[in-house]
Design a protein around this motif. Sequence first.
Motif, PDB file in Angstrom:
ATOM      1  N   THR A  67       0.820  -1.222   0.000  1.00 14.48           N
ATOM      2  CA  THR A  67       0.000   0.000   0.000  1.00 14.48           C
ATOM      3  C   THR A  67       0.847   1.263   0.000  1.00 14.48           C
ATOM      4  N   LYS A  68       2.084   1.147   0.423  1.00 14.18           N
ATOM      5  CA  LYS A  68       2.978   2.310   0.459  1.00 14.18           C
ATOM      6  C   LYS A  68       3.656   2.558  -0.884  1.00 14.18           C
ATOM      7  N   ILE A  69       3.551   1.599  -1.781  1.00 13.52           N
ATOM      8  CA  ILE A  69       4.224   1.699  -3.075  1.00 13.52           C
ATOM      9  C   ILE A  69       3.245   2.036  -4.205  1.00 13.52           C
ATOM     10  N   PHE A  70       2.032   1.472  -4.124  1.00 13.06           N
ATOM     11  CA  PHE A  70       1.058   1.622  -5.211  1.00 13.06           C
ATOM     12  C   PHE A  70      -0.154   2.428  -4.748  1.00 13.06           C
ATOM     13  N   ASP A  71      -0.789   3.100  -5.714  1.00 14.76           N
ATOM     14  CA  ASP A  71      -1.966   3.912  -5.411  1.00 14.76           C
ATOM     15  C   ASP A  71      -3.115   3.053  -4.895  1.00 14.76           C
ATOM     16  N   ASN A  72      -3.338   1.930  -5.554  1.00 17.83           N
ATOM     17  CA  ASN A  72      -4.427   1.021  -5.186  1.00 17.83           C
ATOM     18  C   ASN A  72      -3.919  -0.410  -5.197  1.00 17.83           C
ATOM     19  N   VAL A  73      -4.405  -1.180  -4.237  1.00 12.52           N
ATOM     20  CA  VAL A  73      -4.021  -2.589  -4.123  1.00 12.52           C
ATOM     21  C   VAL A  73      -5.295  -3.416  -4.089  1.00 12.52           C
ATOM     22  N   ILE A  74      -5.337  -4.421  -4.924  1.00 13.46           N
ATOM     23  CA  ILE A  74      -6.451  -5.365  -4.916  1.00 13.46           C
ATOM     24  C   ILE A  74      -5.928  -6.681  -4.365  1.00 13.46           C
ATOM     25  N   VAL A  75      -6.489  -7.107  -3.241  1.00 11.51           N
ATOM     26  CA  VAL A  75      -6.184  -8.424  -2.705  1.00 11.51           C
ATOM     27  C   VAL A  75      -7.194  -9.349  -3.364  1.00 11.51           C
ATOM     28  N   ALA A  76      -6.702 -10.216  -4.234  1.00 10.54           N
ATOM     29  CA  ALA A  76      -7.566 -11.039  -5.073  1.00 10.54           C
ATOM     30  C   ALA A  76      -7.536 -12.487  -4.609  1.00 10.54           C
ATOM     31  N   VAL A  77      -8.644 -12.935  -4.067  1.00 12.57           N
ATOM     32  CA  VAL A  77      -8.767 -14.317  -3.604  1.00 12.57           C
ATOM     33  C   VAL A  77      -9.007 -15.190  -4.820  1.00 12.57           C
ATOM     34  N   PHE A  78      -8.098 -16.115  -5.009  1.00  9.31           N
ATOM     35  CA  PHE A  78      -8.102 -16.972  -6.189  1.00  9.31           C
ATOM     36  C   PHE A  78      -8.681 -18.334  -5.854  1.00  9.31           C
ATOM     37  N   HIS A  79      -9.576 -18.795  -6.710  1.00  4.26           N
ATOM     38  CA  HIS A  79     -10.070 -20.168  -6.586  1.00  4.26           C
ATOM     39  C   HIS A  79      -9.063 -21.087  -7.261  1.00  4.26           C
ATOM     40  N   ASN A  80      -8.339 -21.838  -6.451  1.00  5.18           N
ATOM     41  CA  ASN A  80      -7.335 -22.769  -6.975  1.00  5.18           C
ATOM     42  C   ASN A  80      -7.942 -24.167  -7.012  1.00  5.18           C
ATOM     43  N   PRO A  81      -8.192 -24.700  -8.209  1.00  6.83           N
ATOM     44  CA  PRO A  81      -8.823 -26.024  -8.307  1.00  6.83           C
ATOM     45  C   PRO A  81      -7.933 -27.152  -7.760  1.00  6.83           C
ATOM     46  N   ASN A  82      -6.643 -26.878  -7.533  1.00  3.62           N
ATOM     47  CA  ASN A  82      -5.730 -27.879  -7.003  1.00  3.62           C
ATOM     48  C   ASN A  82      -5.717 -27.939  -5.478  1.00  3.62           C
ATOM     49  N   LYS A  83      -6.459 -27.019  -4.841  1.00  2.00           N
ATOM     50  CA  LYS A  83      -6.490 -26.980  -3.381  1.00  2.00           C
ATOM     51  C   LYS A  83      -7.907 -27.205  -2.885  1.00  2.00           C
ATOM     52  N   LYS A  84      -8.005 -27.770  -1.706  1.00  2.00           N
ATOM     53  CA  LYS A  84      -9.297 -27.943  -1.027  1.00  2.00           C
ATOM     54  C   LYS A  84      -9.335 -26.963   0.134  1.00  2.00           C
ATOM     55  N   PRO A  85      -9.895 -25.769  -0.080  1.00  2.00           N
ATOM     56  CA  PRO A  85      -9.861 -24.750   0.970  1.00  2.00           C
ATOM     57  C   PRO A  85     -10.766 -25.092   2.146  1.00  2.00           C
ATOM     58  N   LEU A  86     -10.360 -24.611   3.305  1.00  2.00           N
ATOM     59  CA  LEU A  86     -11.156 -24.747   4.516  1.00  2.00           C
ATOM     60  C   LEU A  86     -12.309 -23.743   4.503  1.00  2.00           C
ATOM     61  N   PHE A  87     -12.013 -22.520   4.066  1.00  2.00           N
ATOM     62  CA  PHE A  87     -13.005 -21.448   4.003  1.00  2.00           C
ATOM     63  C   PHE A  87     -13.500 -21.283   2.566  1.00  2.00           C
ATOM     64  N   THR A  88     -14.766 -20.909   2.419  1.00  2.00           N
ATOM     65  CA  THR A  88     -15.293 -20.614   1.089  1.00  2.00           C
ATOM     66  C   THR A  88     -14.650 -19.320   0.585  1.00  2.00           C
ATOM     67  N   MET A  89     -14.791 -19.055  -0.694  1.00  2.00           N
ATOM     68  CA  MET A  89     -14.262 -17.799  -1.241  1.00  2.00           C
ATOM     69  C   MET A  89     -14.927 -16.612  -0.562  1.00  2.00           C
ATOM     70  N   GLU A  90     -16.225 -16.694  -0.353  1.00  2.34           N
ATOM     71  CA  GLU A  90     -16.953 -15.592   0.288  1.00  2.34           C
ATOM     72  C   GLU A  90     -16.438 -15.361   1.704  1.00  2.34           C
ATOM     73  N   GLU A  91     -16.201 -16.437   2.452  1.00  2.00           N
ATOM     74  CA  GLU A  91     -15.681 -16.307   3.817  1.00  2.00           C
ATOM     75  C   GLU A  91     -14.284 -15.686   3.806  1.00  2.00           C
ATOM     76  N   ARG A  92     -13.453 -16.118   2.879  1.00  2.00           N
ATOM     77  CA  ARG A  92     -12.105 -15.565   2.797  1.00  2.00           C
ATOM     78  C   ARG A  92     -12.140 -14.083   2.468  1.00  2.00           C
ATOM     79  N   VAL A  93     -13.008 -13.684   1.550  1.00  2.00           N
ATOM     80  CA  VAL A  93     -13.135 -12.266   1.208  1.00  2.00           C
ATOM     81  C   VAL A  93     -13.549 -11.472   2.448  1.00  2.00           C
ATOM     82  N   GLU A  94     -14.556 -11.956   3.173  1.00  2.00           N
ATOM     83  CA  GLU A  94     -15.016 -11.255   4.382  1.00  2.00           C
ATOM     84  C   GLU A  94     -13.915 -11.156   5.433  1.00  2.00           C
ATOM     85  N   ILE A  95     -13.192 -12.242   5.647  1.00  2.00           N
ATOM     86  CA  ILE A  95     -12.111 -12.254   6.642  1.00  2.00           C
ATOM     87  C   ILE A  95     -11.020 -11.251   6.253  1.00  2.00           C
ATOM     88  N   ILE A  96     -10.668 -11.220   4.977  1.00  2.00           N
ATOM     89  CA  ILE A  96      -9.627 -10.299   4.512  1.00  2.00           C
ATOM     90  C   ILE A  96     -10.117  -8.855   4.602  1.00  2.00           C
TER      91      ILE A  96
END
Length: 158
Positions: free
Chosen positions: A26-55
């Motif tokens: 955030t100190k280097i760029f004007d805007n930062v997008i933290v992008a939660v990626f759906h990785n088909p090779n991983k079995k996540p514990l949290f849903t994408m929606e939950e991860r977005v909310e937590i972040i």
Amino acid sequence: MTQIAVYPGSFDPITNGHLDIIERTTKIFDNVIVAVFHNPNKKPLFTMEERVEIIEEAVEEFDNVKVDAFEGLLTDYIKHQNAQVIVRGLRAVSDFETEFQMASMNKKLEPDVETIFMMTRNKYAYLSSSIIKEVANFGGCIEDLVPEHVIPKLMDKI
């Protein structure tokens, strides 16, 4: 021109190492997008929606951070967001080979997008979402390794 950086990852869950990279970005760029990626090779514990909310809760102090989720090619997402830079965190030399391969492929797919590698602080060099889940699963202390609000959410999942 507004510089937009995308910090992609699975963030399952977000750690203080991730937050370190976000804060410094955030100190280097004007805007930062933290992008939660759906990785088909991983079995996540949290849903994408939950991860977005937590972040979102973890980054609420940063005015120039947006949290989003995406599936598909990162380069397509980058173009859609009009971003110029991909930020990737490195913990150790062992991360570099995989990250280098991804950065090279992204450069081939989208030559105008740059990848920047940011070393995590030494105190987070051993930290990963996987190790957090493993330690929590066996009842170990994860305080100071993840944002406080993550701990009860993680314990509920386990």
